[in-house]
Design an enzyme around this catalytic site. Structure first.
Site, short mmCIF file in Angstrom:
data_model
loop_
_atom_site.label_atom_id
_atom_site.label_comp_id
_atom_site.label_asym_id
_atom_site.label_seq_id
_atom_site.Cartn_x
_atom_site.Cartn_y
_atom_site.Cartn_z
N ASP A 13 0.81 -1.22 0.00
CA ASP A 13 0.00 0.00 0.00
C ASP A 13 0.84 1.27 0.00
O ASP A 13 0.45 2.28 0.56
CB ASP A 13 -0.97 0.01 1.20
N GLY A 40 -4.32 -4.60 -3.83
CA GLY A 40 -5.32 -3.61 -4.22
C GLY A 40 -4.65 -2.29 -4.52
O GLY A 40 -3.83 -1.82 -3.74
N HIS A 41 -4.96 -1.76 -5.67
CA HIS A 41 -4.41 -0.46 -6.06
C HIS A 41 -5.58 0.51 -6.19
O HIS A 41 -6.59 0.15 -6.77
CB HIS A 41 -3.81 -0.53 -7.47
N GLN A 223 1.86 -5.85 -3.36
CA GLN A 223 2.29 -5.89 -1.95
C GLN A 223 3.64 -5.21 -1.74
O GLN A 223 4.16 -4.55 -2.61
CB GLN A 223 2.39 -7.34 -1.44
#
Ligand code: IMP
Ligand code: MG
Length: 434
Positions: A13, A40-41, A223
């Site tokens: 993140d 997740g982007h 990640q």
């Protein structure tokens, strides 16, 4: 011509998505090489705000080929949902290519992820629960199902039967849970195979062809490196290789390590971690809340893109970051979310650890020791003025310039790019990376 890898330098993140989105402008091919939809982007551009878990962040540029490499674990339902979501917003997905060698996340992987976390109790890893760990376990155990297997019933039937025969023994005997019936999932996965078929192709050829033609290729990590299976804070890690080390990036798209010309590490101006595990600079005071909730009203707070969990917050840990710079072989840094520090009066950077009265400046391998170290901080004055509008290094407040210079010194690597907000243009380019 360069093949550039972008990796997260901390625990994920770090803002890789927005950096890839920015760098993708010059690339012909953008590839995901590892992990799965645990990643997740968040990307904000002129088409809106998007949360991507599998599709590479280059998809917003119509002329780029976006590939999902063999190193990725693909949940077909998630990927198809993402493709449809993009299509619904008129984003062209015809240039997306999925490796036939990528592993598939099956229903038993999600089930096993959840059962195993529950079994671990207090020692839970805090996984995203998406089945990524069990999928990679099966890959290594040679029980995995690959994208190629989904395309024909004659391949899928025997592989699914064999996998289920084994997994149902585990599910019932180890976890005392209900088995999964072949009949309940076979049709669904054959159907996924039909819908994915138009996207399936030879990723390695695409990457190497672009390389041979002299075009730029961007390999997009997921990640953070400190969650790396080999180099991260084991066992509180993910089951893949987010770093560029062990040639994770080369392996994940099928090229040689010498084809990679440069690795760029993305670091936040502070630290965050979701899930459990050691985090020496973790903060529990009001500064943590202030950093976590900066921009929350615009959905930009420190809450997981994939799980919505509040992220754990801490100061920048230069000991862990320096370790990450070294094992990734980083040549350049992108420092993100500088604007989040805008309101902070005194900024801290952890420069070493104290362990039983001694100062150490390397990351211990032992979890019990890592849980015991105390951060030694250096304090820097904050700038307490907005930076969101700044586009050049010289226009940054002097305290912010000093902070960046200190980060470069401590990490032993130049900062080539700084982000000061979520949109594509909210960046300070010190040195063009391509
Ligand atoms: P898993 O990857 O779901 O098995 O989770 C293992 C660890 O990695 C947990 O601590 C997760 O919170 C963390 N993790 C996995 N993916 C991401 C990510 O994209 N960003 C941050 N943490 C992640
Ligand atoms: Mg993320």
């Amino acid at each position: 011509m360069p093949i550039v890898v972008v990796v997260g330098g901390q625990w994920g993140d770090e803002g890789k998505g927005r950096i890839v989105d920015l760098l993708a402008r010059k690339a012909k091919v953008v590839a995901r090489y590892s992990a799965g939809n645990n990643a997740g982007h968040t990307i904000v551009n002129d088409r809106g705000e998007f949360k991507l878990h599998l599709v590479p962040a280059g998809i917003f540029y119509p002329e780029k080929t976006c590939v999902i490499g063999n190193g990725v674990a693909v949940d077909p339902e998630v990927l198809l949902g993402e493709i449809e979501g993009l299509q619904a917003k008129s984003i062209d997905t015809s240039r997306l290519v999925l490796s036939d060698r990528a592993q598939v996340i099956m229903p038993w992987h999600r089930l096993l992820d959840q059962l195993e976390e529950a079994r671990r109790g207090d020692a839970a890893i805090g996984t995203t629960g998406k089945g990524v760990g069990p999928c990679f376990t099966d890959k290594v155990a040679r029980r995995g199902i690959r994208v190629a297997d989904l395309l024909r019933a004659e391949d899928l039937v025997p592989r699914m039967r064999a996998a289920l025969d084994y997994q149902n023994r585990v599910v019932t005997c180890v976890y005392d849970a209900e088995p999964i019936r072949f009949e309940d999932c076979f049709d669904t996965y054959i159907e996924y195979g039909k819908r994915l078929a138009p996207f399936v192709g030879d990723v390695q050829e695409i990457v190497l062809d672009a390389h041979r033609r002299g075009e730029h290729v961007l390999l997009e990590g997921a990640q953070g490196s400190l969650l790396d299976l080999d180099h991260g804070t084991y066992p509180f890690v993910t089951s893949s290789v987010p770093s560029s080390s062990s040639s994770g990036a080369a392996l994940g798209v099928g090229i040689g390590p010498t084809d990679i010309s440069r690795v760029v590490g993305v670091f936040k101006s502070y630290s965050t971690r979701v899930g459990n595990g050691p985090f020496p600079t973790e903060l529990f005071d009001s500064v943590a809340d202030q950093l976590r909730d900066h921009g929350k009203e615009f959905g930009r707070g420190e809450y997981g893109t994939t799980t919505g969990r509040p992220r754990r917050i801490g100061w920048l840990d230069a000991v862990a970051a320096r370790y990450s710079v070294r094992f990734n072989g980083l040549a350049a840094l992108a420092l993100t979310r500088l604007d989040v520090l805008d309101d902070i009066a005194t900024i801290k950077i952890c420069t070493s650890y104290e362990l039983d009265g001694e100062i150490i400046d390397t990351l211990p391998a032992r979890e019990s020791v890592l849980n015991k170290v105390r951060p030694v901080y250096e304090e820097l004055p904050g700038w307490q003025t907005p930076t969101e509008h700044v586009r050049s290094f010289d226009d940054l407040p002097p305290q912010a310039q000093a902070f960046i210079k200190r980060v470069e010194e401590l990490l032993g690597c130049p900062v080539d790019l700084i982000s000061v907000g979520p949109s594509r243009e909210q960046a300070v380019i010190v040195n063009p990376i391509f």
